[in-house]
Design a protein around this motif. Structure first.
Motif, mmCIF file in Angstrom:
data_model
loop_
_atom_site.group_PDB
_atom_site.id
_atom_site.type_symbol
_atom_site.label_atom_id
_atom_site.label_comp_id
_atom_site.label_asym_id
_atom_site.label_seq_id
_atom_site.Cartn_x
_atom_site.Cartn_y
_atom_site.Cartn_z
ATOM 1 N N ARG A 198 35.696 -37.627 39.783
ATOM 2 C CA ARG A 198 36.446 -38.391 40.771
ATOM 3 C C ARG A 198 35.535 -39.123 41.753
ATOM 4 N N SER A 199 34.362 -38.552 42.034
ATOM 5 C CA SER A 199 33.422 -39.205 42.942
ATOM 6 C C SER A 199 32.020 -38.647 42.734
ATOM 7 N N CYS A 200 31.065 -39.541 42.430
ATOM 8 C CA CYS A 200 29.685 -39.086 42.248
ATOM 9 C C CYS A 200 29.081 -38.629 43.579
ATOM 10 N N ASP A 201 29.709 -38.985 44.706
ATOM 11 C CA ASP A 201 29.209 -38.564 46.018
ATOM 12 C C ASP A 201 29.197 -37.047 46.159
ATOM 13 N N VAL A 202 29.961 -36.371 45.311
ATOM 14 C CA VAL A 202 29.985 -34.907 45.343
ATOM 15 C C VAL A 202 28.577 -34.347 45.177
ATOM 16 N N LEU A 203 27.750 -35.031 44.375
ATOM 17 C CA LEU A 203 26.393 -34.551 44.119
ATOM 18 C C LEU A 203 25.541 -34.500 45.393
ATOM 19 N N CYS A 204 25.934 -35.242 46.403
ATOM 20 C CA CYS A 204 25.205 -35.205 47.678
ATOM 21 C C CYS A 204 25.441 -33.895 48.412
ATOM 22 N N HIS A 205 26.496 -33.205 48.032
ATOM 23 C CA HIS A 205 26.921 -32.037 48.810
ATOM 24 C C HIS A 205 26.902 -30.753 47.997
ATOM 25 N N ILE A 206 26.069 -30.731 46.951
ATOM 26 C CA ILE A 206 25.893 -29.499 46.185
ATOM 27 C C ILE A 206 24.434 -29.071 46.280
ATOM 28 N N ALA A 260 20.920 -37.454 41.385
ATOM 29 C CA ALA A 260 20.133 -36.404 40.751
ATOM 30 C C ALA A 260 18.767 -36.328 41.430
ATOM 31 N N SER A 261 18.022 -35.293 41.142
ATOM 32 C CA SER A 261 16.702 -35.142 41.751
ATOM 33 C C SER A 261 15.768 -36.270 41.323
ATOM 34 N N LEU A 270 21.540 -45.665 33.306
ATOM 35 C CA LEU A 270 20.211 -46.282 33.340
ATOM 36 C C LEU A 270 20.012 -47.106 34.610
ATOM 37 N N CYS A 271 21.093 -47.618 35.153
ATOM 38 C CA CYS A 271 21.023 -48.423 36.375
ATOM 39 C C CYS A 271 20.391 -47.640 37.520
ATOM 40 N N TYR A 272 20.501 -46.297 37.483
ATOM 41 C CA TYR A 272 20.025 -45.455 38.585
ATOM 42 C C TYR A 272 18.734 -44.715 38.241
ATOM 43 N N ALA A 273 18.144 -45.060 37.093
ATOM 44 C CA ALA A 273 16.867 -44.459 36.717
ATOM 45 C C ALA A 273 15.746 -45.068 37.549
ATOM 46 N N ASP A 274 14.600 -44.408 37.564
ATOM 47 C CA ASP A 274 13.440 -44.901 38.288
ATOM 48 C C ASP A 274 13.105 -46.331 37.838
ATOM 49 N N LEU A 275 12.824 -47.219 38.785
ATOM 50 C CA LEU A 275 12.588 -48.630 38.475
ATOM 51 C C LEU A 275 11.408 -48.817 37.534
ATOM 52 N N GLU A 276 10.394 -47.991 37.676
ATOM 53 C CA GLU A 276 9.227 -48.117 36.800
ATOM 54 C C GLU A 276 9.608 -47.882 35.337
ATOM 55 N N ASP A 296 20.534 -27.784 45.372
ATOM 56 C CA ASP A 296 19.483 -28.275 44.478
ATOM 57 C C ASP A 296 19.519 -27.577 43.126
ATOM 58 N N GLU A 297 20.034 -26.346 43.110
ATOM 59 C CA GLU A 297 20.083 -25.633 41.831
ATOM 60 C C GLU A 297 20.969 -26.353 40.824
ATOM 61 N N TRP A 298 21.922 -27.153 41.334
ATOM 62 C CA TRP A 298 22.761 -27.966 40.453
ATOM 63 C C TRP A 298 22.126 -29.329 40.198
ATOM 64 N N ARG A 299 21.639 -29.968 41.229
ATOM 65 C CA ARG A 299 21.091 -31.324 41.078
ATOM 66 C C ARG A 299 19.811 -31.346 40.249
ATOM 67 N N CYS A 300 19.140 -30.204 40.117
ATOM 68 C CA CYS A 300 17.909 -30.119 39.325
ATOM 69 C C CYS A 300 18.149 -29.500 37.954
ATOM 70 N N ASN A 301 19.384 -29.128 37.674
ATOM 71 C CA ASN A 301 19.732 -28.501 36.412
ATOM 72 C C ASN A 301 19.988 -29.590 35.365
ATOM 73 N N ARG A 302 19.119 -29.690 34.378
ATOM 74 C CA ARG A 302 19.192 -30.768 33.399
ATOM 75 C C ARG A 302 20.527 -30.795 32.656
#
Length: 358
Positions: free
Chosen positions: A178-186, A211-212, A233-239, A188-194
């Motif tokens: 429903r909203s990717c903004d949820v990831l801002c409020h969880i 994501a991390s 891919l739009c949000y992947a590292d620019l390099e 690190d154990e989730w945001r770093c979990n592949r």
């Protein structure tokens, strides 16, 4: 053919499912029917409210509509769950939900029905228009439906969800849909979990944005993400997005990736030619100047006749060019401009080519 019926039991105070198990004598491997009978029982009184015939392919909204039709209880006042696990996804099939809840055809199944009171209905209406969860009673922060409604209106509302919901993997993923903004409020154990982030990306490509940093710059992880949802891919590292070899690997996995590599590569004809040779469907996401480039379009059509349909109208209307395309791939005729397919002279010449459908 002779049948006998074995019914599971119902539980007072809930929506009991009387799930008939039909077996054919002499053939006990016969598949079960998709129809199930639901007995809707008052949660407090235990009185039978209504009975509905449901299909396992139904989603929760279908079930609520059936209950409404039979009992006049409005759908927004119905809360359905099994053993405390609520129907969070509106499009989840009844059969899938029963399976997730470890309910089998041969055991007693009870779907709990809680009728929302006027106060809860008002709370739902409050958060649906962006109202804060902090303005409501503490108990509402643990209500899955209410929190998801709040998150849909404002992803930041997730920070006020109960600890139980914030630690529930399935609920987290449903909220992220429903909203990717949820990831801002969880945590690190989730945001770093592949594995978790990959599943989140499959459901919502923008999830990679939060994501991390380590994951967003991980080549193999991003390629896995692109396979699930190329918009990530739009949000992947620019390099990475500037890296020619990496970008080609991404396009090979998903044609849509061409839209999200660096702008420099999108405008590089040599790169686009290589991309189209690796994945002809990438032509669909190429800049217009390349979709009107005869050599580039022919390179795509040679491998995939459908890509002629991605060329500009001017090329698809050019009889001479379409003849060349048919020489490369005789199956491309259906993707030529309509006026050419109605032109007798053009068709007469096209049908002389080997392989063109007569």
């Amino acid at each position: 053919m002779c049948w006998f019926v074995s019914d599971t039991s119902t539980r007072v105070g809930f929506v009991g499912i009387s799930h008939p198990i039909l077996r054919c004598k002499g053939d006990m491997d016969e598949k079960l029917p998709s129809q199930i009978t639901l007995q809707v029982v008052g949660a407090i009184t235990g009185d039978l409210v209504c009975t509905v015939e449901a299909d396992e392919s139904w989603c929760v909204q279908d079930l609520k509509e059936a209950v409404r039709s039979a009992s006049s209880i409005p759908t927004h006042e119905q809360k359905l769950q099994i053993a405390g696990k609520a129907f969070c996804k509106e499009n989840l099939r009844l059969a899938d939900f029963l399976q997730q809840a470890d309910c089998t055809n041969g055991t007693s199944i009870s779907i709990e029905l809680i009728r929302a009171d006027a106060e809860r209905t008002a709370a739902l209406e409050h958060v649906a228009v962006g109202g804060s969860l902090t303005h409501l009673e503490e108990s509402y922060r643990g209500d899955p439906e209410l929190v998801l409604t709040a998150v849909k209106a404002n992803g930041g509302a997730f920070r006020y969800a109960s600890d139980r919901l914030r630690s529930d993997r399935d609920f987290l993923l449903t909220a992220i849909e429903r909203s990717c903004d949820v990831l801002c409020h969880i945590g690190d154990e989730w945001r770093c979990n592949r594995d978790f982030v990959l599943e989140a990306i499959r459901r919502n490509g923008t999830a990679l944005c939060y994501a991390s940093t380590e994951l967003r710059s991980d080549r193999n992880f991003i390629l896995s993400a692109v396979e699930r949802n190329a918009t990530a891919l739009c949000y992947a590292d620019l390099e990475l997005r500037r890296d020619r070899n990496f970008a080609l690997d991404a396009v090979q996995r998903s044609s849509l990736a061409l839209r999200y590599v660096s702008e420099q590569l999108q405008l590089d004809r040599d790169f686009v030619m290589l991309a189209v040779q690796l994945n002809p469907s990438a032509l669909r996401y190429a800049e217009e100047e390349f979709r009107s480039d005869p050599e580039l379009v022919l390179a795509a059509v040679q491998t995939d006749e459908m890509t002629l349909g991605f060329a500009t109208e001017s090329l698809r209307s050019d009889g001479s060019f379409v003849q060349k395309a048919l020489q490369r791939n005789s199956a491309a005729l259906p993707y030529a401009a309509e006026h050419l397919k109605e032109n007798r002279r053009f068709l007469s010449e096209a049908l002389k080519l080997p392989g063109v459908l007569k």
